[in-house]
Motif scaffolding. Structure first.
Motif, PDB file in Angstrom:
ATOM      1  N   UNK A  83      -5.870  -6.667  -1.683  1.00 19.00           N
ATOM      2  CA  UNK A  83      -6.994  -5.743  -1.849  1.00 19.00           C
ATOM      3  C   UNK A  83      -6.548  -4.470  -2.574  1.00 19.00           C
ATOM      4  N   UNK A  87      -4.909  -2.493   2.754  1.00 21.27           N
ATOM      5  CA  UNK A  87      -5.317  -3.005   4.055  1.00 21.27           C
ATOM      6  C   UNK A  87      -4.165  -3.554   4.882  1.00 21.27           C
ATOM      7  N   UNK A  88      -3.041  -2.868   4.848  1.00 21.77           N
ATOM      8  CA  UNK A  88      -1.974  -3.227   5.787  1.00 21.77           C
ATOM      9  C   UNK A  88      -2.431  -2.839   7.186  1.00 21.77           C
ATOM     10  N   UNK A  89      -1.861  -3.487   8.204  1.00 28.17           N
ATOM     11  CA  UNK A  89      -2.212  -3.149   9.577  1.00 28.17           C
ATOM     12  C   UNK A  89      -1.349  -1.968  10.021  1.00 28.17           C
ATOM     13  N   UNK A  90      -1.942  -0.784  10.193  1.00 29.86           N
ATOM     14  CA  UNK A  90      -1.142   0.430  10.370  1.00 29.86           C
ATOM     15  C   UNK A  90      -0.388   0.485  11.700  1.00 29.86           C
ATOM     16  N   UNK A  91      -0.838  -0.317  12.670  1.00 36.13           N
ATOM     17  CA  UNK A  91      -0.193  -0.266  13.981  1.00 36.13           C
ATOM     18  C   UNK A  91       0.963  -1.242  14.101  1.00 36.13           C
ATOM     19  N   UNK A  92       1.283  -1.933  13.014  1.00 36.62           N
ATOM     20  CA  UNK A  92       2.374  -2.910  13.063  1.00 36.62           C
ATOM     21  C   UNK A  92       3.420  -2.573  12.020  1.00 36.62           C
ATOM     22  N   UNK A 100       2.490 -11.927  11.392  1.00 38.51           N
ATOM     23  CA  UNK A 100       1.351 -12.132  12.313  1.00 38.51           C
ATOM     24  C   UNK A 100       0.610 -13.450  12.041  1.00 38.51           C
ATOM     25  N   UNK A 135       2.715   3.533   7.278  1.00 39.38           N
ATOM     26  CA  UNK A 135       2.477   4.936   6.911  1.00 39.38           C
ATOM     27  C   UNK A 135       3.701   5.587   6.271  1.00 39.38           C
ATOM     28  N   UNK A 149       2.741 -10.315   2.421  1.00 36.47           N
ATOM     29  CA  UNK A 149       1.975 -10.768   3.589  1.00 36.47           C
ATOM     30  C   UNK A 149       1.073 -11.951   3.224  1.00 36.47           C
TER      31      UNK A 149
END
Ligand SMILES: Nc1ncnc2c1ncn2[C@@H]1O[C@H](COP(=O)(O)OP(=O)(O)OP(=O)(O)O)[C@@H](O)[C@H]1O
Ligand SMILES: [Mg+2]
Lengths: 240, 205
Positions: A83, A87-92, A100, A135, A149
């Motif tokens: 994208x 849209x990476x998963x910020x909590x991982x 995942x 981040x 990913x």
């Protein structure tokens, strides 16, 4: 490999795609260009059914997506998507972002998923960032992780929606480099981009979209050096 | 001692109501997200009725009408009433916490082949929690203060304690300001704990 037949998409009363027909062969790299609002993103998002087509058919590897709306997840895992906003998963951590889906969807063993992820990170040049949170990464690094990913699912085809549009200019090159490598490895790809130089260099075919249709298509040198139709000429004269 | 007894009752009601509120709020939120028409419809009604009427009115209706013939301790009745009230707000907090997570996160999850449920569980909920917990903390600070209307069903909570002392001693100043001070101390402590907790949550990303 992908066949799109008379694809229409409405948002309410607004007809955004007005009958798209095309075929993408295995190993082919197709770049989609065209003015803003012409439906490029919508077309791409229909290919992995993030948008459900209103009418028409999409056939991937002989399976009709549009007839199998119940098995979406099954079909989607063969289609990777990158994208504009990463849209990476910020909590991982980076590594967990990549492992995942292989673990939860493909049921891979954790250590296998991790070693695969490390291989992919090496390929995009980010081995040292495996245990960082997103981040802490620059835009270019984020996008390279996002590509890794998507690749971790071993997709048959990769879709890119303006992968470099959210990047500072000095980071565009490193992301294009990664995509170029994938092209040379024979990955089937559909890339929506405003990077005309890149499109010309990597693609086997260019689709020029305007007002919801494929207005003109052809080999890069045909489209860029000798466009046949008026709006293609007009668009290219603005962007080149 | 009216104030100490009242203080304990206020805390009891707040804690039970908060727990009940979380359970009800979670159920309502799940039902709403399930999009199963009759249940989702019910959740919508529940939330708009509770949010559209004063809590004192809800409390007195539950005590004098709905549970009029049931012989329950007033502390329990108040806990149920405030829990039912809080549940509606908790449901809204959960809903907006989930909706505040960027749509791109869901799209990324689904595009990797994760099902709707797995996307929720591994991607959306962990991020939503960071929005939800601080808002829940606020909700319970509000709840603590709202229990001060428990006197309407003749429950001797902290506020009622102050009023009782006032009517016995004919001194309004001392008991009422003491009551205010105790509420303030409790909410100030909760707020401080909450902002510390929020900082911890934020530092993890
Ligand atoms: N979810 C949506 N709901 C309503 N309209 C939409 C939605 N998504 C896109 N559109 C509309 O569809 C049209 C095509 O949008 P699309 O994003 O496909 O264009 P695009 O070619 O990708 O443009 P850009 O180059 O700006 O990204 C636009 O008019 C847009 O406003
Ligand atoms: Mg777009």
């Amino acid at each position: 490999m992908i066949k799109v037949i008379d694809l229409h998409k409405y948002f309410g009363d607004l007809e955004v795609l007005k009958g798209i027909n095309t075929e993408i062969k295995k190993g082919e790299v197709v770049c989609v260009i065209g003015p803003s609002g012409s439906g490029k993103s919508t077309f791409l998002r229909c290919l992995n059914l993030l948008e459900i087509p209103t009418k028409g058919e999409i056939i991937i590897n002989g399976v009709s997506l549009t007839d199998n709306l119940k098995n979406l997840d099954e079909l989607r895992k063969n289609v990777g998507m990158v994208f504009q906003q990463f849209n990476l998963f910020p909590h991982m951590k980076v590594i967990d972002n990549i492992t995942l889906a292989p673990i939860k969807v493909l049921k891979m063993k954790k250590e296998d998923a991790v070693s695969k992820a490390m291989e992919l990170l090496a390929k995009v040049g980010l081995t040292d960032k495996a245990y960082e949170y997103p981040s802490r990464l620059s835009g270019g690094q984020k996008q390279r992780v996002a590509i890794a990913r998507a690749m971790a699912m071993n997709p048959d085809i990769m879709l890119f929606d303006e992968p470099t549009s959210a990047l500072d200019p000095e980071m565009v090159g490193e992301v294009l480099e990664v995509i170029r490598d994938l092209a040379y490895e024979g990955m089937t790809m559909v890339i929506v981009t405003h990077e005309m130089g890149f499109a010309r260099e990597v693609s086997d075919r260019i689709l020029f979209m305007d007002e919801g249709i494929i207005y003109e298509e052809g080999k890069p040198y045909e489209i860029f050096n000798n466009p046949q139709r008026s709006r293609t000429k007009e668009f290219l004269s603005k962007v080149l | 001692m009216y104030l100490v007894d009242g203080w304990i009752i206020s805390i009891e009601v707040t804690v039970f109501a908060a727990l009940l509120g979380i359970v009800i709020g979670l159920l309502l939120a799940i039902v709403k997200f399930s999009r199963k028409p009759p249940f989702a419809q019910f959740a919508d009604w529940y939330i708009s009725i509770i949010r559209g009427t004063p809590v004192v009115v809800q409390l007195t209706i539950i005590y004098y009408v709905i549970l009029a013939d049931v012989n329950l301790p007033r502390t329990i009745v108040a806990s149920i009433a405030f829990g039912i009230n809080s549940g509606a707000y908790v449901a809204e907090i959960i809903r907006s916490g989930i909706q505040a997570v960027d749509k791109g996160q869901t799209e990324a999850g689904r595009s990797l082949g994760l099902s709707e449920g797995k996307t929720m569980r591994y991607i959306i909920i962990p991020q939503a929690i960071k929005n939800i917990l601080p808002a829940l903390g606020n909700e319970f600070i509000v709840l603590l203060k709202e229990t001060s209307v428990s006197g309407y069903i003749a429950l001797n909570d902290l506020t009622k304690g102050g009023t009782l002392i006032r009517s016995v001693t004919y001194d309004a100043f001392t008991p009422l300001l003491t009551v205010a001070y105790i509420y303030f101390l409790m909410t100030a402590m909760l707020s401080a704990a909450l902002s510390k907790f929020e900082r911890r949550l934020r530092s993890s990303d």
